[in-house]
Design an enzyme around this catalytic site. Structure first.
Site, PDB file in Angstrom:
ATOM      1  N   THR A 139       0.846  -1.190   0.000  1.00  0.00           N
ATOM      2  CA  THR A 139       0.000   0.000   0.000  1.00  0.00           C
ATOM      3  C   THR A 139       0.883   1.242   0.000  1.00  0.00           C
ATOM      4  O   THR A 139       1.912   1.272   0.663  1.00  0.00           O
ATOM      5  CB  THR A 139      -0.949   0.010   1.221  1.00  0.00           C
ATOM      6  OG1 THR A 139      -1.748   1.192   1.191  1.00  0.00           O
ATOM      7  CG2 THR A 139      -0.185  -0.038   2.526  1.00  0.00           C
ATOM      8  N   HIS A 163       2.382 -11.730  14.144  1.00  0.00           N
ATOM      9  CA  HIS A 163       3.436 -12.338  14.954  1.00  0.00           C
ATOM     10  C   HIS A 163       3.170 -13.808  15.250  1.00  0.00           C
ATOM     11  O   HIS A 163       4.064 -14.545  15.695  1.00  0.00           O
ATOM     12  CB  HIS A 163       3.593 -11.569  16.273  1.00  0.00           C
ATOM     13  CG  HIS A 163       5.008 -11.483  16.752  1.00  0.00           C
ATOM     14  ND1 HIS A 163       5.933 -12.483  16.548  1.00  0.00           N
ATOM     15  CD2 HIS A 163       5.667 -10.515  17.427  1.00  0.00           C
ATOM     16  CE1 HIS A 163       7.094 -12.150  17.082  1.00  0.00           C
ATOM     17  NE2 HIS A 163       6.959 -10.946  17.621  1.00  0.00           N
TER      18      HIS A 163
END
Length: 409
Positions: A328, A380
């Site tokens: 993006t 994560h």
């Protein structure tokens, strides 16, 4: 002969849609393949066109109504608008009045002939149709003509700036009053909101940052831009370099190119990169597939194609499904730094930002360099901090020394 106007057959992943806009009203004449109604789903806008020459006989589902796949939303009467029968006479009369109104409206705006979608876009952007050159049949001004005119005006800073003050309607409000306007979310906006909230609630999202000296890429573009355009008929942008650098980095760090499916981790042996595109309806992410097999020119052409489709509302479900990684670019709007949100079920997203000159220490000396902050948000649960940092450093190294992309070092 009356026929049913049905909503399109939605893709398997789309349950229902909403009637967005009726471009034709009961009794209004239309030609074969004229756009008569837009159906908005949570991903794309689907268009329904007239099956033949005739008139809209009845509207069964109004704007804002929810419709299911293949549901009847209206009735259409095929045949010449002057056929015998009272209903045809009424339709002819209504169509005639509409045509006269359109003619007067066209004359008032410099004899420009506009399609309904083009007129709507012109009104929204305060564009005088007389100033737009039509490329459609009989000189008709299409939606694309108006959009190109708006883009050109913004780029030149001319008429777009002049029109800006009048684009905001003046509202006479008594002292002490605070006006509000309540507008329901579009299906696309609601879908975006749901996905973003879901991403934050379900993923262990973390963001790591770095910065890249864009000087080498800018010098490379400057040196070969003319030759590139001459050979490939498209400009060399920054996004293709980032896509290529990301592809090489994804090969080295497979976890960043993976996705989570329940309790399973799915590792993809290909690189399908989504490119976030901002539109008036909301953010969409079309996917450039098999980037590893594409050259810089192929990537640029695909991005331009998707950008045009997104502006015109022509993106298909297939264009936005899949994807193993997303890029993006908030820099085009002036963003200096941000933390992008994951695009589930992907495990990482790369954020580009504004290129800004800053004093940097280069070989013991202070030099002004064109720098860009990079942000990598990652899940994560799937990606360890070490992998995320090394992945971002790999992209930085390849962009600061583009030869590394070619040499795979």
């Amino acid at each position: 002969m009356s026929t049913e106007i049905k909503a399109p057959v939605f893709p398997e992943s789309v349950a229902e849609g909403t009637v967005a806009t009726w471009h034709k009203q009961p009794g209004e004449a239309c030609s074969r393949d004229d756009l008569i109604v837009d159906i908005e789903t949570d991903k794309v806008v689907l268009e329904v066109v007239a099956p033949a020459d005739g008139v809209i006989e009845e509207i069964l589902k109004g704007e804002g109504d929810t419709v299911e796949s293949g549901e009847v939303i209206g009735k259409f009467k095929a045949g010449a608008v002057g056929d015998s029968g009272s209903s045809d006479s009424k339709a002819s009369s209504a169509a005639s009045e509409k045509d006269e109104a359109k003619t007067e409206q066209s004359q008032d705006s410099g004899d420009a002939i506009l399609s309904p979608a083009a007129r709507k876009l012109a009104d929204e952007n305060n564009v005088d149709p007389a100033t737009v050159k039509g490329t459609g049949k009989d000189g008709r001004v299409t939606k694309e003509d108006v959009q190109n005119h708006v883009d050109t005006s913004k780029a030149s800073g001319g008429s777009a700036k002049a029109a800006a003050p009048s684009a905001v309607p003046e509202v006479n409000v008594a002292a002490g009053e605070r006006p509000e306007k309540r507008v329901p979310m579009t299906r696309l906006r609601a879908s975006i909101a749901k996905r973003l909230v879901n991403a934050q609630q379900t993923a262990a999202m973390l963001t790591t940052f770095n910065e890249v000296d864009m000087g080498p890429i800018m010098e490379l573009r400057k040196a070969y831009q003319d030759s590139f355009v001459k050979r490939h008929d498209i400009k060399l942008g920054f996004m293709s370099f980032f896509a290529k650098a990301a592809t090489e980095a994804l090969k080295r760090f497979p976890a960043v190119n993976a996705s989570i499916d329940g309790n399973d981790m799915v590792y993809h042996g290909y690189q399908d990169i989504g490119v976030a595109v901002s539109t008036e309806r909301g953010l969409v992410v079309p996917v450039v597939r098999d980037v590893d097999a594409l050259g810089l020119a192929d990537i640029e052409k695909k991005i331009v194609e998707y950008g045009t489709k997104a502006k015109d509302g022509k993106l298909a479900i297939e264009d936005m499904t899949g994807g193993t990684f997303t890029i993006t670019n908030g820099g085009i709007f002036g963003s200096l730094l941000s933390t992008p949100i994951l695009n589930p079920p992907q495990t990482a997203i790369l954020g580009m930002h504004k290129i800004q000159e800053r004093p940097m220490a280069v070989n013991g000396k202070v030099k002004i360099r064109p720098m860009m902050y990079l942000a990598l948000s990652y899940d994560h649960r799937m990606v360890d901090g070490k992998e995320a940092v090394q992945f971002l450093v790999a992209i930085k190294d390849m962009l600061e020394d583009p030869a590394r992309i070619l040499l795979d070092v």
